[in-house]
Design a protein around this motif. Structure first.
Motif, PDB file in Angstrom:
ATOM      1  N   GLY A 173      39.684  44.174  52.723  1.00  0.00           N
ATOM      2  CA  GLY A 173      40.013  43.331  51.576  1.00  0.00           C
ATOM      3  C   GLY A 173      41.253  42.510  51.791  1.00  0.00           C
ATOM      4  N   THR A 174      41.335  41.391  51.094  1.00  0.00           N
ATOM      5  CA  THR A 174      42.531  40.542  51.112  1.00  0.00           C
ATOM      6  C   THR A 174      42.725  39.920  49.733  1.00  0.00           C
ATOM      7  OG1 THR A 174      41.182  38.681  51.849  1.00  0.00           O
ATOM      8  CG2 THR A 174      42.391  39.887  53.553  1.00  0.00           C
ATOM      9  N   VAL A 208      46.491  33.992  45.703  1.00  0.00           N
ATOM     10  CA  VAL A 208      47.048  33.880  44.351  1.00  0.00           C
ATOM     11  C   VAL A 208      46.019  34.157  43.261  1.00  0.00           C
ATOM     12  CG1 VAL A 208      48.104  32.317  42.693  1.00  0.00           C
ATOM     13  CG2 VAL A 208      48.871  32.301  45.058  1.00  0.00           C
ATOM     14  N   LEU A 218      36.061  40.023  44.064  1.00  0.00           N
ATOM     15  CA  LEU A 218      36.109  41.176  43.161  1.00  0.00           C
ATOM     16  C   LEU A 218      35.781  40.770  41.728  1.00  0.00           C
ATOM     17  CD1 LEU A 218      36.863  44.172  42.523  1.00  0.00           C
ATOM     18  CD2 LEU A 218      39.199  43.381  42.183  1.00  0.00           C
ATOM     19  N   VAL A 219      36.425  39.707  41.265  1.00  0.00           N
ATOM     20  CA  VAL A 219      36.303  39.352  39.858  1.00  0.00           C
ATOM     21  C   VAL A 219      34.924  38.782  39.528  1.00  0.00           C
ATOM     22  CG1 VAL A 219      37.159  37.725  38.117  1.00  0.00           C
ATOM     23  CG2 VAL A 219      38.772  39.100  39.476  1.00  0.00           C
ATOM     24  N   LEU A 240      33.138  42.981  39.433  1.00  0.00           N
ATOM     25  CA  LEU A 240      33.529  43.555  38.134  1.00  0.00           C
ATOM     26  C   LEU A 240      32.460  43.272  37.081  1.00  0.00           C
ATOM     27  CD1 LEU A 240      37.357  42.980  37.720  1.00  0.00           C
ATOM     28  CD2 LEU A 240      36.114  45.017  38.456  1.00  0.00           C
ATOM     29  N   GLU A 294      32.074  49.686  50.163  1.00  0.00           N
ATOM     30  CA  GLU A 294      33.218  50.062  50.985  1.00  0.00           C
ATOM     31  C   GLU A 294      32.779  50.664  52.315  1.00  0.00           C
ATOM     32  OE1 GLU A 294      36.328  48.635  49.530  1.00  0.00           O
ATOM     33  OE2 GLU A 294      36.995  50.544  50.373  1.00  0.00           O
ATOM     34  N   THR A 349      37.849  48.224  39.941  1.00  0.00           N
ATOM     35  CA  THR A 349      39.090  47.457  40.182  1.00  0.00           C
ATOM     36  C   THR A 349      40.063  48.224  41.070  1.00  0.00           C
ATOM     37  OG1 THR A 349      38.858  46.491  37.988  1.00  0.00           O
ATOM     38  CG2 THR A 349      41.012  46.275  39.033  1.00  0.00           C
ATOM     39  N   GLU A 363      39.839  48.922  46.066  1.00  0.00           N
ATOM     40  CA  GLU A 363      40.215  48.269  47.317  1.00  0.00           C
ATOM     41  C   GLU A 363      41.354  47.272  47.138  1.00  0.00           C
ATOM     42  OE1 GLU A 363      40.894  47.680  50.732  1.00  0.00           O
ATOM     43  OE2 GLU A 363      39.072  48.877  50.581  1.00  0.00           O
ATOM     44  N   HIS A 364      42.414  47.457  47.906  1.00  0.00           N
ATOM     45  CA  HIS A 364      43.549  46.545  47.854  1.00  0.00           C
ATOM     46  C   HIS A 364      43.996  46.147  49.249  1.00  0.00           C
ATOM     47  CE1 HIS A 364      43.654  47.734  43.652  1.00  0.00           C
ATOM     48  NE2 HIS A 364      43.631  48.984  44.065  1.00  0.00           N
ATOM     49  N   GLY A 365      43.084  46.189  50.212  1.00  0.00           N
ATOM     50  CA  GLY A 365      43.445  45.804  51.568  1.00  0.00           C
ATOM     51  C   GLY A 365      44.267  46.866  52.264  1.00  0.00           C
ATOM     52  N   LEU A 366      45.075  46.417  53.221  1.00  0.00           N
ATOM     53  CA  LEU A 366      45.798  47.352  54.083  1.00  0.00           C
ATOM     54  C   LEU A 366      47.099  47.793  53.407  1.00  0.00           C
ATOM     55  CD1 LEU A 366      44.653  48.279  56.728  1.00  0.00           C
ATOM     56  CD2 LEU A 366      46.050  46.601  57.906  1.00  0.00           C
ATOM     57  N   VAL A 387      55.478  54.315  42.530  1.00  0.00           N
ATOM     58  CA  VAL A 387      55.594  52.911  42.925  1.00  0.00           C
ATOM     59  C   VAL A 387      54.278  52.157  42.772  1.00  0.00           C
ATOM     60  CG1 VAL A 387      56.178  51.338  44.809  1.00  0.00           C
ATOM     61  CG2 VAL A 387      57.490  53.443  44.485  1.00  0.00           C
ATOM     62  N   PHE A 388      53.183  52.753  43.229  1.00  0.00           N
ATOM     63  CA  PHE A 388      51.907  52.024  43.182  1.00  0.00           C
ATOM     64  C   PHE A 388      50.970  52.502  42.077  1.00  0.00           C
ATOM     65  CE2 PHE A 388      53.278  51.695  47.686  1.00  0.00           C
ATOM     66  CZ  PHE A 388      53.534  50.340  47.681  1.00  0.00           C
ATOM     67  N   HIS A 447      53.762  39.991  42.063  1.00  0.00           N
ATOM     68  CA  HIS A 447      54.429  39.137  43.049  1.00  0.00           C
ATOM     69  C   HIS A 447      53.522  37.997  43.500  1.00  0.00           C
ATOM     70  CE1 HIS A 447      52.011  41.776  45.549  1.00  0.00           C
ATOM     71  NE2 HIS A 447      52.143  40.931  46.522  1.00  0.00           N
ATOM     72  N   LEU A 448      52.232  38.149  43.348  1.00  0.00           N
ATOM     73  CA  LEU A 448      51.292  37.189  43.923  1.00  0.00           C
ATOM     74  C   LEU A 448      50.417  36.536  42.842  1.00  0.00           C
ATOM     75  CD1 LEU A 448      49.878  35.954  46.425  1.00  0.00           C
ATOM     76  CD2 LEU A 448      48.524  38.054  46.559  1.00  0.00           C
ATOM     77  N   HIS A 449      49.821  37.353  41.984  1.00  0.00           N
ATOM     78  CA  HIS A 449      48.860  36.837  41.012  1.00  0.00           C
ATOM     79  C   HIS A 449      49.589  36.288  39.783  1.00  0.00           C
ATOM     80  CE1 HIS A 449      45.776  38.404  43.564  1.00  0.00           C
ATOM     81  NE2 HIS A 449      46.110  39.658  43.355  1.00  0.00           N
ATOM     82  N   ASP A 491      46.806  37.380  36.332  1.00  0.00           N
ATOM     83  CA  ASP A 491      46.119  38.250  37.279  1.00  0.00           C
ATOM     84  C   ASP A 491      44.634  38.191  36.914  1.00  0.00           C
ATOM     85  OD1 ASP A 491      44.913  40.423  38.581  1.00  0.00           O
ATOM     86  OD2 ASP A 491      46.795  41.547  38.614  1.00  0.00           O
ATOM     87  N   PRO A 492      43.808  37.600  37.799  1.00  0.00           N
ATOM     88  CA  PRO A 492      42.407  37.368  37.420  1.00  0.00           C
ATOM     89  C   PRO A 492      41.654  38.662  37.085  1.00  0.00           C
ATOM     90  CG  PRO A 492      42.748  36.991  39.786  1.00  0.00           C
ATOM     91  CD  PRO A 492      44.102  37.160  39.173  1.00  0.00           C
ATOM     92  N   ARG A 493      42.108  39.766  37.608  1.00  0.00           N
ATOM     93  CA  ARG A 493      41.443  41.037  37.300  1.00  0.00           C
ATOM     94  C   ARG A 493      41.639  41.420  35.843  1.00  0.00           C
ATOM     95  NH1 ARG A 493      44.512  44.063  42.084  1.00  0.00           N
ATOM     96  NH2 ARG A 493      46.166  42.894  41.022  1.00  0.00           N
ATOM     97  N   GLY A 519      55.508  55.009  48.613  1.00  0.00           N
ATOM     98  CA  GLY A 519      54.733  54.942  47.371  1.00  0.00           C
ATOM     99  C   GLY A 519      55.110  56.009  46.356  1.00  0.00           C
ATOM    100  N   GLU A 532      49.686  44.292  57.205  1.00  0.00           N
ATOM    101  CA  GLU A 532      48.893  43.607  56.189  1.00  0.00           C
ATOM    102  C   GLU A 532      48.829  42.105  56.461  1.00  0.00           C
ATOM    103  OE1 GLU A 532      50.406  43.116  52.248  1.00  0.00           O
ATOM    104  OE2 GLU A 532      48.548  43.857  51.381  1.00  0.00           O
TER     105      GLU A 532
END
Lengths: 262, 262, 262, 262
Positions: A18-19, A22, A32-33, A37, A49, B69, B72-75, B107-108, B155-157, B161-163, C88, C254
């Protein structure tokens, strides 16, 4: 490390899981969206997965049934271990689930994996041998090595394990009951004939055979057990939070253990 | 332990999670084979484990979306930790998933939990206060304590946040977008106004609000994160098994760390 | 569970590890306060836990050397996994150590265990066979099965692993270098002769041989590795707390993984 | 991740824990073979890992006493959790220790940490305030917040915890009983006077105070508990391997839980 290793050729670090950008979160090349979802359930997501693609409706149905079977088995050793861990660290529920998962080893989770290996090996080593001959060879092999045949036998569910029967019916309805289920049934018949004992195909055996029918990678056999168990362990910890029993299990064991020994 | 403790009154050890008899496996008072297999997906099963009852179709839809949701969040750090663990103990995949889960801490994974606590506390402490006043009081409280408001900011979305947007839409379609989502949106508006910064409701915030709408117990907020993550970690480990990267991550870190330091 | 299992004969729950009364804490039949505190070091305490008795000074010296060898190996996969987990969940340091330990499996911790099994099996199966013949048989056996001989070979420390040399010297000084070390050296000589390769007795091999010389139970071989590693992991996490590198390792992986793939 | 993050300035990845070359293993700038093996015990090695320097003989004595205190507490929840995990995965002893460690959270391991924070905060915030005034302020603060004072009170060891008394004696002999021990004693006296209850300085309190006297970093307080516990857990698992009780604990809990509920 030494200079010889600095000279090592670097390998790329790539993952296709996954990546994110913005406005977009991509999972296995799907959005994902927009693609997932509201459209897929957790079982379908697990399939994505593991395989990199969405399941067909039939695959999704059988795979969800496999996962659902693996969720709850009552007060197992790993459920108790998770509850005892939660007693000491209620602020870290993730650690209590982790503790429970650590017990998913050879004794309780090895059955599916062993079945997968047995069935895939049989098919790859002697693809032309008839099913009956293959079953005979496998049973002879295990018996001469005095090893238990994976996927067969249950201390309680005899003469049949109702979960296996149901799982195979669901697979049949979806056209996914094939040569691996058939081979496992032949192995069971042969083993029962040779030993004169009731050796039902147990749930882990059925799940192993279905992992083969579904074409899942080998590592997935233990993976699905871990996924199912993590759901079950969260259930146990939520119950422990409102109806605790771990402290009582601990105190009884400690008290008995501390009584004067003759 | 001492005689004083032997005199302790024993508490019963009871669990309502599951039991088995010769021909029947019972999960939360339902028959696994006849009521669940082939009828519920893994998300519905997770709901049953956590609440003791089957979800309505709407609850199932929203809950599955929440779980999906979280997969999966990548690495991420915990995905890398799981892969490094698998590198050392490929025979114990369960331990690699456990290692990854151990990193699901404040944290996460703390965001959903913090959001749940914030929203439920607000509702229980001052049920009569208007939503706007509640939002103001909460934002003032966090700002005067110089603490981050849970569930806001990414920090990014940005700016959204589209989710979160999608999750709230799904909840709306199923009649499950209610006062908790509304309060979180009021908190966001107030926080953005007070700070002049973009503070989108992030995915963990949205999930926290939906856990409240769904009436899940408090412990479930971290529990659903753990369930989703265990699915994702199995995915990463299956990829690691056929396309390994953990060794490269390790060697690069070790080599750089071992270079002579001035 | 069924009535048939209720009829099961209960087994006692007894442990000889430790008990407490109002003014006394007993560990393996010794008084913690009067017999142990201020009198034994952590290595001697570990010996007491594992064997049930205090070590002789010689046993303590060799055992401490074994444990000290196992503590620190730089930025290993499990040290990195522990640091990523701490990133984390900094509030749960115990979970970060647990995550690191989960990677102490067959790849990095299997060597000592394999050496112990090889040496003990050789001695128990053919106690009368000469050392030279035993070594020949073992090497032939591993070579015909195309398996690596446990305890031999190192990618970096060649032609000798300085840790093994030192450990054997310490054992010699304490009269604890005996038939197991000797047999392992014979196996090494035979293996080098047969393969024309440098196959130093590595540290895990030396530790396995010394576990045999010390008469430790089989399960202790992996146990001592776990003890040593837990000390090392705590060291890494204390360093991570003041000089963090986990975030950088994560971000680099990442970022590279997320670059567009052709 | 996005291009904005690719532009991030890379941080170096450096660790001072250890490195290796062909004939040398370096741990915290010392040569493992020549400086450490045969010269330091496991407790001294743990000190080196945590502080970066070898301890003085006095530091080594007190630190070993602290660690030894933490090893064995009988059949605790985490010892039982480790044994239950081993029952399911005997091939992965490291996972059983990991499971046990995950329970070293706020309930059983938080005491030392809380004591360290209380004592260091008191000293840093109001360094000029007298000890008696500091103790009064701390006790008032905890009582008005209805929180337990860390490090005080024990359900069994009353009016004194013999471990604390002994640990302070050992510290005294080595000139390491200083202002932190003194402050904790003042807090205890004040708390007992205010509550009219017996509130002995318990072992975790004593250990916390000694961590301060030894000048260890904050993260070390939980770290030493984890190190001690990992030694104890290995001891329990070695006992479990030859005198198993986990299965009995499991079966009794499962049987009672499965009895028909009225």
């Amino acid at each position: 490390m030494t200079s010889s290793q600095s000279a090592r050729v670097r390998q790329p670090i790539k993952s296709r899981m996954g990546t994110s950008t913005v406005d977009r979160i991509v999972v296995r090349d799907l959005d994902l969206v927009n693609d997932l979802l509201g459209k897929v359930d957790l079982g379908q997501m697990a399939w994505l997965e593991i395989t990199g693609q969405l399941p067909t409706p039939s695959q999704a149905a059988v795979f969800n049934a496999v996962l659902v079977t693996l969720v709850e088995h009552g007060l197992t050793p790993n459920a108790i271990a998770a509850r005892l861990t939660y007693l000491g660290a209620p602020e870290a529920l993730q650690g209590a689930v982790a503790a429970g998962l650590c017990g998913m080893g050879s004794v309780f989770a090895g059955g599916s994996e062993g079945t997968v290996n047995m069935l895939l090996d049989a098919r790859s080593k002697n693809p032309e041998r008839s099913e009956a001959e293959t079953a005979k060879a496998i049973v002879s092999d295990f018996m001469s090595n005095r090893k238990q045949i994976p996927g067969l036998g249950h201390h309680l569910h005899k003469p049949i394990d109702p979960r296996s029967k149901k799982l195979f019916e669901i697979a049949q309805q979806h056209g996914l009951r094939g040569k691996f289920v058939s081979l496992l049934e032949a192995i069971q018949a042969e083993a029962e004939a040779r030993t004169s004992r009731l050796l039902p195909i147990n749930a882990t055996g059925a799940i192993g055979a279905l992992c083969c029918e579904l074409g899942l990678p080998k590592a997935a056999a233990r993976g699905v057990a871990v996924i199912g168990r993590s759901v079950g362990l969260v259930g146990h910890l939520v119950e422990e939070a409102h109806s605790p029993i771990a402290k009582e299990i601990w105190l009884r064991a400690e008290e008995e253990s501390s009584e004067p020994q003759e």
